[in-house]
Design an enzyme around this catalytic site. Structure first.
Site, PDB file in Angstrom:
ATOM      1  N   ASP A  46      -3.325   5.988  -3.594  1.00 29.69           N
ATOM      2  CA  ASP A  46      -2.103   5.367  -3.085  1.00 29.69           C
ATOM      3  C   ASP A  46      -1.593   4.331  -4.086  1.00 29.69           C
ATOM      4  O   ASP A  46      -2.270   4.030  -5.077  1.00 29.69           O
ATOM      5  CB  ASP A  46      -2.323   4.792  -1.688  1.00 29.69           C
ATOM      6  CG  ASP A  46      -3.328   3.650  -1.654  1.00 29.69           C
ATOM      7  OD1 ASP A  46      -4.040   3.450  -2.651  1.00 29.69           O
ATOM      8  OD2 ASP A  46      -3.408   2.954  -0.625  1.00 29.69           O
ATOM      9  N   ASP A  96      -6.242   1.530  -3.604  1.00 25.46           N
ATOM     10  CA  ASP A  96      -7.445   1.211  -2.839  1.00 25.46           C
ATOM     11  C   ASP A  96      -7.913   2.391  -1.983  1.00 25.46           C
ATOM     12  O   ASP A  96      -9.004   2.357  -1.420  1.00 25.46           O
ATOM     13  CB  ASP A  96      -7.265  -0.059  -1.988  1.00 25.46           C
ATOM     14  CG  ASP A  96      -6.141   0.022  -0.969  1.00 25.46           C
ATOM     15  OD1 ASP A  96      -5.468   1.080  -0.887  1.00 25.46           O
ATOM     16  OD2 ASP A  96      -5.929  -0.961  -0.247  1.00 25.46           O
ATOM     17  N   ASP A 133      -1.378   1.113  -4.471  1.00 25.68           N
ATOM     18  CA  ASP A 133      -2.148  -0.045  -4.916  1.00 25.68           C
ATOM     19  C   ASP A 133      -3.593   0.325  -5.249  1.00 25.68           C
ATOM     20  O   ASP A 133      -4.417  -0.543  -5.503  1.00 25.68           O
ATOM     21  CB  ASP A 133      -2.087  -1.184  -3.900  1.00 25.68           C
ATOM     22  CG  ASP A 133      -2.769  -0.857  -2.585  1.00 25.68           C
ATOM     23  OD1 ASP A 133      -2.803   0.334  -2.203  1.00 25.68           O
ATOM     24  OD2 ASP A 133      -3.287  -1.787  -1.935  1.00 25.68           O
ATOM     25  N   SER A 153       0.826  -1.197   0.000  1.00 23.05           N
ATOM     26  CA  SER A 153       0.000   0.000   0.000  1.00 23.05           C
ATOM     27  C   SER A 153       0.869   1.258   0.000  1.00 23.05           C
ATOM     28  O   SER A 153       1.664   1.466  -0.898  1.00 23.05           O
ATOM     29  CB  SER A 153      -0.958  -0.021   1.190  1.00 23.05           C
ATOM     30  OG  SER A 153      -1.875   1.053   1.134  1.00 23.05           O
TER      31      SER A 153
END
Length: 575
Positions: A301, A305, A303, A149
Protein backbone atom coordinates in the site's frame (compact mmCIF):
# COMPACT_ATOMS: atom_id res chain seq x y z
CA UNK A 1 -30.78 23.50 4.44
CA UNK A 2 -30.74 24.40 8.12
CA UNK A 3 -27.30 24.27 9.72
CA UNK A 4 -26.99 23.39 13.43
CA UNK A 5 -25.84 26.12 15.82
CA UNK A 6 -22.73 24.21 16.95
CA UNK A 7 -21.59 24.02 13.32
CA UNK A 8 -22.21 27.73 12.78
CA UNK A 9 -20.21 28.52 15.91
CA UNK A 10 -17.25 26.52 14.62
CA UNK A 11 -17.54 28.12 11.17
CA UNK A 12 -17.56 31.64 12.63
CA UNK A 13 -14.40 30.88 14.60
CA UNK A 14 -12.64 29.86 11.38
CA UNK A 15 -13.63 33.18 9.79
CA UNK A 16 -11.57 35.14 12.32
CA UNK A 17 -8.05 36.54 11.59
CA UNK A 18 -6.48 33.56 13.39
CA UNK A 19 -6.98 31.68 10.11
CA UNK A 20 -5.37 32.71 6.82
CA UNK A 21 -7.24 34.44 4.02
CA UNK A 22 -7.24 31.41 1.75
CA UNK A 23 -8.93 29.29 4.43
CA UNK A 24 -11.54 31.97 5.13
CA UNK A 25 -12.33 32.39 1.43
CA UNK A 26 -12.77 28.62 0.98
CA UNK A 27 -15.22 28.54 3.87
CA UNK A 28 -17.20 31.52 2.55
CA UNK A 29 -17.45 29.79 -0.82
CA UNK A 30 -18.84 26.65 0.85
CA UNK A 31 -21.39 28.73 2.75
CA UNK A 32 -22.92 29.98 -0.47
CA UNK A 33 -22.37 27.11 -2.90
CA UNK A 34 -22.14 23.94 -0.82
CA UNK A 35 -23.82 24.06 2.61
CA UNK A 36 -23.78 20.24 2.77
CA UNK A 37 -20.01 20.23 2.36
CA UNK A 38 -19.78 22.94 5.01
CA UNK A 39 -21.74 20.76 7.42
CA UNK A 40 -19.53 17.73 6.70
CA UNK A 41 -16.42 19.85 7.26
CA UNK A 42 -17.45 21.19 10.67
CA UNK A 43 -19.96 18.83 12.31
CA UNK A 44 -17.28 17.22 14.50
CA UNK A 45 -13.57 17.27 15.27
CA UNK A 46 -11.35 14.69 13.59
CA UNK A 47 -10.72 11.79 15.94
CA UNK A 48 -7.92 9.29 16.46
CA UNK A 49 -8.89 5.80 15.27
CA UNK A 50 -7.14 2.44 14.92
CA UNK A 51 -4.52 3.91 12.57
CA UNK A 52 -4.15 7.45 13.89
CA UNK A 53 -6.16 10.35 12.47
CA UNK A 54 -7.35 10.28 8.86
CA UNK A 55 -9.67 12.54 6.96
CA UNK A 56 -10.45 14.42 3.77
CA UNK A 57 -8.16 17.38 3.14
CA UNK A 58 -9.72 20.84 3.26
CA UNK A 59 -10.72 23.59 5.69
CA UNK A 60 -12.72 22.70 8.80
CA UNK A 61 -12.55 20.90 12.12
CA UNK A 62 -13.39 17.56 10.48
CA UNK A 63 -10.72 17.93 7.82
CA UNK A 64 -6.95 17.50 7.47
CA UNK A 65 -5.32 20.92 7.19
CA UNK A 66 -2.51 22.98 8.71
CA UNK A 67 -4.73 24.09 11.62
CA UNK A 68 -6.08 20.71 12.72
CA UNK A 69 -2.61 19.18 12.42
CA UNK A 70 -1.03 22.27 13.97
CA UNK A 71 -3.34 21.99 16.96
CA UNK A 72 -2.51 18.30 17.36
CA UNK A 73 1.20 19.07 17.19
CA UNK A 74 0.96 21.97 19.65
CA UNK A 75 -0.90 19.73 22.07
CA UNK A 76 1.64 16.95 21.65
CA UNK A 77 4.48 19.45 22.19
CA UNK A 78 2.88 20.70 25.41
CA UNK A 79 2.38 17.13 26.59
CA UNK A 80 5.99 16.15 25.86
CA UNK A 81 7.26 19.07 27.91
CA UNK A 82 5.03 17.89 30.79
CA UNK A 83 6.08 14.24 30.81
CA UNK A 84 9.78 14.67 29.92
CA UNK A 85 10.77 17.69 32.05
CA UNK A 86 14.35 18.81 31.71
CA UNK A 87 15.17 16.45 28.82
CA UNK A 88 16.30 17.34 25.33
CA UNK A 89 13.16 16.56 23.34
CA UNK A 90 13.43 14.97 19.90
CA UNK A 91 10.90 13.86 17.28
CA UNK A 92 11.20 12.16 13.90
CA UNK A 93 8.84 13.00 11.03
CA UNK A 94 8.13 11.13 7.79
CA UNK A 95 5.52 11.50 5.07
CA UNK A 96 4.10 9.49 2.17
CA UNK A 97 3.32 10.18 -1.51
CA UNK A 98 -0.03 11.88 -0.95
CA UNK A 99 -0.94 15.37 -2.04
CA UNK A 100 0.22 17.94 0.54
CA UNK A 101 2.02 15.33 2.66
CA UNK A 102 5.39 17.06 2.30
CA UNK A 103 4.06 20.56 3.02
CA UNK A 104 1.98 19.33 5.97
CA UNK A 105 5.03 17.50 7.33
CA UNK A 106 6.93 20.79 7.24
CA UNK A 107 4.07 22.52 9.11
CA UNK A 108 4.27 19.82 11.80
CA UNK A 109 8.07 20.22 11.95
CA UNK A 110 7.70 23.99 12.26
CA UNK A 111 5.35 23.70 15.24
CA UNK A 112 7.58 21.23 17.07
CA UNK A 113 10.65 23.39 16.49
CA UNK A 114 8.78 26.53 17.59
CA UNK A 115 8.22 24.70 20.88
CA UNK A 116 11.94 24.02 21.35
CA UNK A 117 11.83 20.40 20.18
CA UNK A 118 14.57 18.96 17.95
CA UNK A 119 13.11 17.63 14.67
CA UNK A 120 14.54 14.94 12.41
CA UNK A 121 12.67 15.30 9.12
CA UNK A 122 12.99 13.09 6.06
CA UNK A 123 13.55 15.30 3.02
CA UNK A 124 11.53 12.98 0.79
CA UNK A 125 8.79 10.37 1.19
CA UNK A 126 9.60 7.23 3.17
CA UNK A 127 7.76 4.05 4.22
CA UNK A 128 5.86 4.29 7.49
CA UNK A 129 7.82 1.42 9.14
CA UNK A 130 11.03 3.36 8.53
CA UNK A 131 9.64 6.15 10.72
CA UNK A 132 9.11 3.69 13.58
CA UNK A 133 12.67 2.42 13.10
CA UNK A 134 14.14 5.94 12.83
CA UNK A 135 12.44 7.10 16.01
CA UNK A 136 14.15 4.35 18.03
CA UNK A 137 17.43 4.62 16.14
CA UNK A 138 17.69 8.35 16.88
CA UNK A 139 16.48 8.11 20.48
CA UNK A 140 13.38 10.27 19.97
CA UNK A 141 10.51 10.58 22.41
CA UNK A 142 7.91 10.70 19.64
CA UNK A 143 7.40 10.44 15.90
CA UNK A 144 4.86 11.52 13.31
CA UNK A 145 4.08 10.18 9.86
CA UNK A 146 1.81 12.01 7.44
CA UNK A 147 -0.16 9.29 5.67
CA UNK A 148 -3.65 8.02 4.96
CA UNK A 149 -2.43 4.54 4.03
CA UNK A 150 -4.75 3.10 1.36
CA UNK A 151 -7.57 5.66 1.64
CA UNK A 152 -8.73 7.52 -1.51
CA UNK A 153 -6.61 10.39 -2.94
CA UNK A 154 -8.56 13.15 -1.19
CA UNK A 155 -7.49 11.83 2.23
CA UNK A 156 -4.45 12.42 4.37
CA UNK A 157 -3.60 11.54 7.93
CA UNK A 158 -1.46 11.94 11.04
CA UNK A 159 -0.07 8.98 12.98
CA UNK A 160 1.66 9.51 16.31
CA UNK A 161 4.35 7.18 17.63
CA UNK A 162 5.78 7.10 21.15
CA UNK A 163 9.34 6.49 22.38
CA UNK A 164 9.11 2.68 22.12
CA UNK A 165 8.48 3.03 18.38
CA UNK A 166 4.82 1.99 18.60
CA UNK A 167 1.73 4.06 17.97
CA UNK A 168 -0.03 5.86 20.80
CA UNK A 169 -1.90 3.61 23.23
CA UNK A 170 -3.54 4.18 26.63
CA UNK A 171 -2.94 6.10 28.76
CA UNK A 172 -0.90 8.47 26.58
CA UNK A 173 -3.55 8.70 23.84
CA UNK A 174 -6.35 9.96 26.11
CA UNK A 175 -3.99 12.29 27.97
CA UNK A 176 -2.71 13.86 24.74
CA UNK A 177 -6.20 14.16 23.26
CA UNK A 178 -7.31 15.95 26.42
CA UNK A 179 -4.46 18.47 26.05
CA UNK A 180 -5.31 19.00 22.36
CA UNK A 181 -9.01 19.53 23.03
CA UNK A 182 -8.26 22.21 25.63
CA UNK A 183 -6.17 24.22 23.18
CA UNK A 184 -7.34 27.22 21.20
CA UNK A 185 -6.22 27.68 17.61
CA UNK A 186 -4.51 30.97 18.42
CA UNK A 187 -2.18 29.09 20.78
CA UNK A 188 -0.51 27.19 17.91
CA UNK A 189 3.12 28.26 17.37
CA UNK A 190 3.66 28.14 13.61
CA UNK A 191 6.91 30.15 13.47
CA UNK A 192 9.69 27.61 12.93
CA UNK A 193 13.07 27.56 14.61
CA UNK A 194 14.94 26.28 11.54
CA UNK A 195 18.07 25.59 13.63
CA UNK A 196 16.16 22.75 15.31
CA UNK A 197 15.09 21.05 12.05
CA UNK A 198 17.56 18.51 10.65
CA UNK A 199 16.93 16.59 7.43
CA UNK A 200 17.70 12.88 7.52
CA UNK A 201 18.08 10.42 4.68
CA UNK A 202 20.70 7.87 3.65
CA UNK A 203 22.09 7.04 7.09
CA UNK A 204 18.63 5.98 8.28
CA UNK A 205 17.85 4.25 4.96
CA UNK A 206 21.00 2.12 5.19
CA UNK A 207 20.42 1.19 8.83
CA UNK A 208 16.76 0.37 8.19
CA UNK A 209 17.51 -1.89 5.22
CA UNK A 210 20.32 -3.61 7.12
CA UNK A 211 17.95 -4.25 10.05
CA UNK A 212 15.22 -5.56 7.72
CA UNK A 213 17.62 -8.07 6.16
CA UNK A 214 18.91 -9.17 9.57
CA UNK A 215 15.38 -9.81 10.86
CA UNK A 216 13.79 -11.41 7.80
CA UNK A 217 16.59 -13.53 6.26
CA UNK A 218 16.96 -17.21 7.14
CA UNK A 219 19.92 -18.87 5.42
CA UNK A 220 18.30 -19.15 2.01
CA UNK A 221 20.81 -20.42 -0.54
CA UNK A 222 22.04 -17.90 -3.09
CA UNK A 223 20.91 -20.13 -5.95
CA UNK A 224 17.40 -20.35 -4.44
CA UNK A 225 17.23 -16.55 -4.33
CA UNK A 226 18.42 -16.26 -7.92
CA UNK A 227 15.88 -18.85 -9.10
CA UNK A 228 12.88 -17.08 -7.55
CA UNK A 229 11.11 -14.88 -10.09
CA UNK A 230 9.42 -11.98 -8.28
CA UNK A 231 6.97 -9.34 -9.52
CA UNK A 232 6.69 -6.29 -7.29
CA UNK A 233 4.43 -3.23 -7.37
CA UNK A 234 4.57 -0.21 -5.10
CA UNK A 235 1.10 0.95 -6.24
CA UNK A 236 2.50 4.48 -6.73
CA UNK A 237 3.63 4.58 -3.10
CA UNK A 238 6.65 4.89 -0.83
CA UNK A 239 7.81 1.27 -0.91
CA UNK A 240 9.73 2.03 -4.11
CA UNK A 241 12.20 3.77 -1.75
CA UNK A 242 12.98 0.61 0.24
CA UNK A 243 11.62 -2.74 -0.99
CA UNK A 244 13.63 -3.11 -4.25
CA UNK A 245 16.80 -2.02 -2.46
CA UNK A 246 16.20 -4.45 0.41
CA UNK A 247 15.56 -7.38 -1.91
CA UNK A 248 18.65 -6.55 -3.97
CA UNK A 249 20.93 -6.32 -0.94
CA UNK A 250 19.43 -9.57 0.39
CA UNK A 251 20.50 -11.33 -2.83
CA UNK A 252 17.28 -11.45 -4.86
CA UNK A 253 18.35 -10.69 -8.43
CA UNK A 254 15.17 -11.49 -10.36
CA UNK A 255 12.85 -8.71 -9.17
CA UNK A 256 10.53 -7.29 -11.81
CA UNK A 257 8.87 -3.98 -10.91
CA UNK A 258 5.55 -3.00 -12.52
CA UNK A 259 6.76 0.10 -14.42
CA UNK A 260 3.36 1.83 -14.73
CA UNK A 261 3.01 1.86 -10.92
CA UNK A 262 6.62 2.57 -9.91
CA UNK A 263 6.31 6.36 -9.99
CA UNK A 264 4.95 7.78 -6.69
CA UNK A 265 1.68 9.58 -7.38
CA UNK A 266 -0.95 10.73 -4.90
CA UNK A 267 -3.70 10.30 -7.51
CA UNK A 268 -2.96 6.53 -7.77
CA UNK A 269 -3.94 6.75 -11.46
CA UNK A 270 -3.79 3.05 -12.41
CA UNK A 271 -6.01 1.65 -9.62
CA UNK A 272 -9.47 2.26 -8.21
CA UNK A 273 -7.98 1.95 -4.73
CA UNK A 274 -4.30 1.58 -3.77
CA UNK A 275 -5.26 -1.17 -1.34
CA UNK A 276 -3.58 -4.58 -1.62
CA UNK A 277 -6.66 -6.09 0.05
CA UNK A 278 -8.55 -5.32 -3.18
CA UNK A 279 -7.82 -7.83 -5.99
CA UNK A 280 -8.16 -5.08 -8.61
CA UNK A 281 -5.11 -3.28 -7.18
CA UNK A 282 -2.82 -6.14 -8.24
CA UNK A 283 -4.24 -6.57 -11.76
CA UNK A 284 -1.19 -5.13 -13.51
CA UNK A 285 1.21 -7.10 -11.33
CA UNK A 286 -0.65 -10.34 -12.03
CA UNK A 287 -0.61 -9.63 -15.76
CA UNK A 288 3.17 -9.10 -15.65
CA UNK A 289 3.55 -12.27 -13.58
CA UNK A 290 1.75 -14.32 -16.22
CA UNK A 291 3.86 -12.77 -18.97
CA UNK A 292 7.10 -13.57 -17.16
CA UNK A 293 6.09 -16.84 -15.52
CA UNK A 294 6.76 -15.38 -12.06
CA UNK A 295 6.58 -17.43 -8.88
CA UNK A 296 5.28 -14.71 -6.56
CA UNK A 297 3.65 -11.27 -6.74
CA UNK A 298 3.91 -8.72 -3.93
CA UNK A 299 2.14 -5.36 -3.82
CA UNK A 300 2.31 -2.83 -1.01
CA UNK A 301 0.00 0.00 0.00
CA UNK A 302 1.09 3.66 -0.37
CA UNK A 303 2.81 3.96 3.01
CA UNK A 304 4.33 0.46 2.76
CA UNK A 305 3.04 -1.06 5.96
CA UNK A 306 0.81 -3.73 4.36
CA UNK A 307 1.35 -6.22 1.58
CA UNK A 308 -0.77 -8.28 -0.78
CA UNK A 309 0.67 -11.57 -2.06
CA UNK A 310 -0.20 -13.81 -5.00
CA UNK A 311 1.31 -17.25 -5.64
CA UNK A 312 0.75 -20.15 -8.02
CA UNK A 313 -1.72 -22.85 -6.98
CA UNK A 314 -1.50 -26.53 -7.86
CA UNK A 315 -2.92 -25.77 -11.30
CA UNK A 316 -0.12 -23.24 -11.92
CA UNK A 317 -2.61 -20.34 -11.73
CA UNK A 318 -1.81 -17.15 -9.86
CA UNK A 319 -4.14 -16.75 -6.87
CA UNK A 320 -4.32 -14.00 -4.26
CA UNK A 321 -3.74 -14.96 -0.65
CA UNK A 322 -5.72 -13.11 1.99
CA UNK A 323 -4.16 -11.44 5.01
CA UNK A 324 -4.90 -14.37 7.30
CA UNK A 325 -3.17 -16.78 4.93
CA UNK A 326 -0.01 -14.70 4.57
CA UNK A 327 0.04 -14.15 8.34
CA UNK A 328 -0.22 -17.89 9.00
CA UNK A 329 2.48 -18.67 6.42
CA UNK A 330 4.93 -16.13 7.83
CA UNK A 331 4.25 -17.04 11.46
CA UNK A 332 4.61 -20.79 10.86
CA UNK A 333 7.86 -20.21 8.95
CA UNK A 334 9.29 -18.03 11.72
CA UNK A 335 8.30 -20.53 14.39
CA UNK A 336 9.98 -23.35 12.49
CA UNK A 337 13.16 -21.29 12.04
CA UNK A 338 13.25 -20.42 15.73
CA UNK A 339 12.68 -24.07 16.61
CA UNK A 340 15.53 -25.22 14.33
CA UNK A 341 17.82 -22.66 15.93
CA UNK A 342 16.91 -23.95 19.41
CA UNK A 343 15.57 -20.53 20.41
CA UNK A 344 12.15 -21.63 21.72
CA UNK A 345 12.01 -22.27 25.46
CA UNK A 346 8.47 -21.20 26.35
CA UNK A 347 9.44 -17.56 26.82
CA UNK A 348 8.39 -16.37 23.38
CA UNK A 349 5.13 -15.12 21.93
CA UNK A 350 3.38 -14.34 18.69
CA UNK A 351 0.71 -11.65 18.31
CA UNK A 352 -2.63 -11.36 16.56
CA UNK A 353 -5.97 -9.55 16.81
CA UNK A 354 -9.53 -10.40 17.81
CA UNK A 355 -10.80 -10.33 14.20
CA UNK A 356 -7.96 -12.40 12.73
CA UNK A 357 -7.81 -16.15 12.16
CA UNK A 358 -8.03 -18.44 15.22
CA UNK A 359 -5.44 -20.63 13.46
CA UNK A 360 -2.76 -18.49 15.12
CA UNK A 361 -3.69 -20.08 18.45
CA UNK A 362 -3.17 -23.54 16.96
CA UNK A 363 0.31 -22.60 15.75
CA UNK A 364 1.27 -21.19 19.15
CA UNK A 365 0.18 -24.33 20.97
CA UNK A 366 2.09 -26.60 18.58
CA UNK A 367 5.34 -24.67 19.05
CA UNK A 368 5.01 -24.06 22.80
CA UNK A 369 4.81 -20.29 22.55
CA UNK A 370 2.13 -17.91 23.73
CA UNK A 371 -0.29 -16.23 21.34
CA UNK A 372 -1.39 -12.86 22.63
CA UNK A 373 -4.58 -11.47 21.10
CA UNK A 374 -5.24 -7.74 21.02
CA UNK A 375 -7.75 -5.30 19.59
CA UNK A 376 -7.64 -4.38 15.91
CA UNK A 377 -4.65 -2.23 15.04
CA UNK A 378 -0.93 -2.89 15.25
CA UNK A 379 -0.49 -0.47 18.13
CA UNK A 380 -1.86 -3.22 20.37
CA UNK A 381 0.70 -5.76 19.15
CA UNK A 382 3.48 -3.20 19.71
CA UNK A 383 2.08 -2.61 23.20
CA UNK A 384 2.39 -6.34 23.95
CA UNK A 385 6.15 -6.10 23.38
CA UNK A 386 6.35 -3.22 25.85
CA UNK A 387 4.04 -4.83 28.41
CA UNK A 388 5.80 -8.21 28.48
CA UNK A 389 9.56 -7.51 28.42
CA UNK A 390 10.23 -10.97 29.87
CA UNK A 391 8.92 -12.55 26.63
CA UNK A 392 10.61 -12.39 23.23
CA UNK A 393 8.38 -11.39 20.30
CA UNK A 394 8.77 -13.64 17.26
CA UNK A 395 6.27 -12.07 14.87
CA UNK A 396 2.62 -11.33 14.42
CA UNK A 397 -0.04 -9.95 12.17
CA UNK A 398 -3.62 -9.08 11.50
CA UNK A 399 -6.10 -10.05 8.83
CA UNK A 400 -5.85 -6.68 7.07
CA UNK A 401 -2.58 -7.66 5.35
CA UNK A 402 -0.17 -6.38 8.00
CA UNK A 403 2.72 -8.27 9.56
CA UNK A 404 5.62 -7.47 11.89
CA UNK A 405 8.84 -9.53 11.94
CA UNK A 406 10.57 -9.20 15.31
CA UNK A 407 10.62 -5.95 17.26
CA UNK A 408 13.08 -3.68 15.41
CA UNK A 409 10.03 -1.93 13.95
CA UNK A 410 7.03 -1.54 16.24
CA UNK A 411 4.36 -1.40 13.56
CA UNK A 412 3.29 -3.48 10.61
CA UNK A 413 6.12 -3.50 8.13
CA UNK A 414 5.80 -4.46 4.45
CA UNK A 415 9.54 -4.13 3.85
CA UNK A 416 10.62 -6.95 6.17
CA UNK A 417 7.42 -8.89 5.41
CA UNK A 418 8.06 -8.77 1.66
CA UNK A 419 11.56 -10.14 2.18
CA UNK A 420 10.21 -12.83 4.51
CA UNK A 421 7.61 -13.96 1.96
CA UNK A 422 10.35 -14.20 -0.66
CA UNK A 423 12.46 -16.30 1.72
CA UNK A 424 9.49 -18.65 2.18
CA UNK A 425 8.89 -18.86 -1.57
CA UNK A 426 12.55 -19.33 -2.46
CA UNK A 427 13.09 -22.12 0.07
CA UNK A 428 9.87 -23.87 -0.95
CA UNK A 429 10.76 -23.74 -4.64
CA UNK A 430 14.26 -25.03 -3.95
CA UNK A 431 12.87 -28.20 -2.38
CA UNK A 432 10.34 -28.79 -5.16
CA UNK A 433 7.40 -27.32 -3.30
CA UNK A 434 5.63 -23.93 -3.38
CA UNK A 435 4.07 -21.38 -1.04
CA UNK A 436 0.63 -22.78 -1.86
CA UNK A 437 1.64 -26.38 -1.20
CA UNK A 438 3.21 -25.37 2.10
CA UNK A 439 -0.02 -23.59 3.06
CA UNK A 440 -2.05 -26.72 2.36
CA UNK A 441 0.33 -28.74 4.54
CA UNK A 442 -0.38 -26.33 7.38
CA UNK A 443 -4.11 -26.87 6.89
CA UNK A 444 -3.60 -30.64 7.18
CA UNK A 445 -1.59 -30.17 10.39
CA UNK A 446 -3.71 -27.51 12.09
CA UNK A 447 -7.12 -27.49 10.40
CA UNK A 448 -8.38 -25.73 7.29
CA UNK A 449 -9.32 -22.22 8.39
CA UNK A 450 -11.08 -19.98 5.89
CA UNK A 451 -11.90 -16.33 6.45
CA UNK A 452 -13.89 -13.71 4.58
CA UNK A 453 -14.36 -9.97 5.05
CA UNK A 454 -17.32 -7.84 3.98
CA UNK A 455 -16.97 -4.05 4.18
CA UNK A 456 -20.02 -1.81 3.80
CA UNK A 457 -19.26 1.84 3.04
CA UNK A 458 -21.48 4.41 4.80
CA UNK A 459 -20.24 7.95 4.17
CA UNK A 460 -20.93 11.20 5.98
CA UNK A 461 -23.22 12.09 8.87
CA UNK A 462 -26.00 9.80 7.69
CA UNK A 463 -23.57 6.94 7.18
CA UNK A 464 -22.15 7.28 10.68
CA UNK A 465 -25.68 7.26 12.09
CA UNK A 466 -26.55 4.15 10.09
CA UNK A 467 -23.45 2.31 11.29
CA UNK A 468 -24.24 3.21 14.91
CA UNK A 469 -27.81 1.94 14.50
CA UNK A 470 -26.58 -1.37 13.08
CA UNK A 471 -24.25 -1.91 16.04
CA UNK A 472 -27.01 -0.98 18.53
CA UNK A 473 -29.42 -3.42 16.88
CA UNK A 474 -26.88 -6.26 17.03
CA UNK A 475 -26.28 -5.53 20.71
CA UNK A 476 -29.86 -5.16 21.86
CA UNK A 477 -31.20 -8.03 19.75
CA UNK A 478 -28.33 -10.54 19.43
CA UNK A 479 -29.00 -13.40 17.04
CA UNK A 480 -29.47 -16.79 18.71
CA UNK A 481 -28.83 -18.91 15.62
CA UNK A 482 -26.70 -18.49 12.50
CA UNK A 483 -26.86 -20.87 9.55
CA UNK A 484 -28.81 -23.41 11.64
CA UNK A 485 -26.12 -23.35 14.32
CA UNK A 486 -26.72 -22.08 17.83
CA UNK A 487 -24.74 -19.04 18.94
CA UNK A 488 -23.00 -20.18 22.10
CA UNK A 489 -20.98 -17.07 22.98
CA UNK A 490 -21.24 -13.33 22.42
CA UNK A 491 -18.27 -11.08 23.17
CA UNK A 492 -19.10 -7.38 23.48
CA UNK A 493 -15.89 -5.38 23.63
CA UNK A 494 -17.73 -2.12 24.21
CA UNK A 495 -18.70 -3.29 27.70
CA UNK A 496 -15.89 -5.88 28.04
CA UNK A 497 -18.32 -8.74 28.66
CA UNK A 498 -18.37 -12.27 27.21
CA UNK A 499 -21.77 -13.91 27.61
CA UNK A 500 -22.56 -17.60 27.26
CA UNK A 501 -25.92 -17.51 25.48
CA UNK A 502 -26.75 -21.09 26.50
CA UNK A 503 -26.24 -20.65 30.25
CA UNK A 504 -26.53 -16.88 30.61
CA UNK A 505 -23.19 -16.82 32.42
CA UNK A 506 -21.15 -13.64 31.94
CA UNK A 507 -17.42 -13.07 32.22
CA UNK A 508 -15.51 -9.79 32.26
CA UNK A 509 -12.86 -9.51 29.53
CA UNK A 510 -9.60 -7.85 30.53
CA UNK A 511 -9.13 -5.78 27.38
CA UNK A 512 -9.58 -2.08 26.54
CA UNK A 513 -13.06 -1.17 25.39
CA UNK A 514 -13.79 -1.09 21.67
CA UNK A 515 -16.90 -1.05 19.49
CA UNK A 516 -16.67 -4.72 18.45
CA UNK A 517 -19.12 -7.64 18.67
CA UNK A 518 -18.09 -11.27 18.11
CA UNK A 519 -20.47 -14.23 17.80
CA UNK A 520 -19.28 -17.85 18.19
CA UNK A 521 -21.40 -20.76 16.96
CA UNK A 522 -21.43 -24.34 18.17
CA UNK A 523 -19.70 -25.61 15.02
CA UNK A 524 -16.66 -23.34 15.48
CA UNK A 525 -17.65 -20.40 13.26
CA UNK A 526 -16.71 -16.91 14.38
CA UNK A 527 -18.46 -13.76 13.15
CA UNK A 528 -17.24 -10.30 14.14
CA UNK A 529 -18.69 -6.84 13.48
CA UNK A 530 -16.93 -3.51 13.97
CA UNK A 531 -17.01 0.01 12.54
CA UNK A 532 -13.69 0.84 10.86
CA UNK A 533 -11.43 3.17 12.80
CA UNK A 534 -9.96 4.72 9.65
CA UNK A 535 -12.70 4.67 6.98
CA UNK A 536 -16.48 5.31 6.80
CA UNK A 537 -17.22 1.56 6.84
CA UNK A 538 -18.69 -1.19 8.96
CA UNK A 539 -16.83 -4.48 8.64
CA UNK A 540 -17.98 -8.05 9.10
CA UNK A 541 -15.42 -10.83 9.55
CA UNK A 542 -16.35 -14.49 9.14
CA UNK A 543 -14.08 -17.39 10.09
CA UNK A 544 -14.98 -21.07 9.59
CA UNK A 545 -12.88 -24.20 9.79
CA UNK A 546 -12.88 -27.94 9.11
CA UNK A 547 -10.49 -30.86 9.36
CA UNK A 548 -8.39 -31.64 6.29
CA UNK A 549 -7.10 -35.21 6.21
CA UNK A 550 -5.02 -34.86 3.06
CA UNK A 551 -3.82 -32.22 0.62
CA UNK A 552 -5.72 -33.99 -2.17
CA UNK A 553 -9.05 -33.27 -0.44
CA UNK A 554 -8.37 -29.54 -0.08
CA UNK A 555 -10.55 -28.40 -3.04
CA UNK A 556 -13.61 -30.21 -1.70
CA UNK A 557 -13.13 -28.96 1.87
CA UNK A 558 -12.51 -25.40 0.67
CA UNK A 559 -15.69 -25.48 -1.46
CA UNK A 560 -17.68 -26.57 1.59
CA UNK A 561 -16.16 -23.79 3.70
CA UNK A 562 -16.89 -21.18 1.00
CA UNK A 563 -20.52 -22.34 0.88
CA UNK A 564 -20.73 -22.11 4.64
CA UNK A 565 -19.41 -18.55 4.63
CA UNK A 566 -21.94 -17.54 1.97
CA UNK A 567 -24.80 -19.07 3.96
CA UNK A 568 -23.72 -17.23 7.11
CA UNK A 569 -23.63 -13.90 5.27
CA UNK A 570 -27.03 -14.55 3.69
CA UNK A 571 -28.50 -15.57 7.02
CA UNK A 572 -27.27 -12.35 8.64
CA UNK A 573 -28.49 -10.34 5.62
CA UNK A 574 -25.00 -8.92 5.09
CA UNK A 575 -25.05 -9.81 1.39
Amino acid sequence: MKIEQNILTAVNEWLTPVFDTETQESIKKMMTSSPKELEESFYKNLEFGTGGMRGVMGPGTNRINKYTLGKNTQGLSNYMHQVFPGRELKVAIAFDCRHNSQSLAKVVADVFSANGIKVYLFSDMRPTPELSFALKYLGCQAGIVLTASHNPPEYNGYKVYWEDGGQLVPPQDAEIINVIENLKYDEIKFQANEDLIQFIDTEIDDAFIKSSIANASFDTAATAKENLKIVFTSLHGTSIKAVPQTLAKAGYTNVNIVPEQAEPNGDFPTVKSPNPEEPEALTMALSLAEKLGADIVVGTDPDCDRLGVAVRNNDDKMILLNGNQTMVMMTAFLLEQWKKAGKIDGKQFIGSTIVSTPMMMELATAYNVECKIGLTGFKWIAKMIKDFPELKFIGGGEESFGFMVGDAVRDKDAVAATLLMCEIAAQAKAKGSSVYKELLKLYVDFGFYKEHLVSLTKKGIEGLSEINKMMVEMRTNPVKEINDQRVIMLEDYKISVAKNLLTGEEETMNVPKSDVLIYYTEDGAKIAARPSGTEPKIKFYVSVNAKLDSVENAPEVEANLDAKIKNILLDLKII
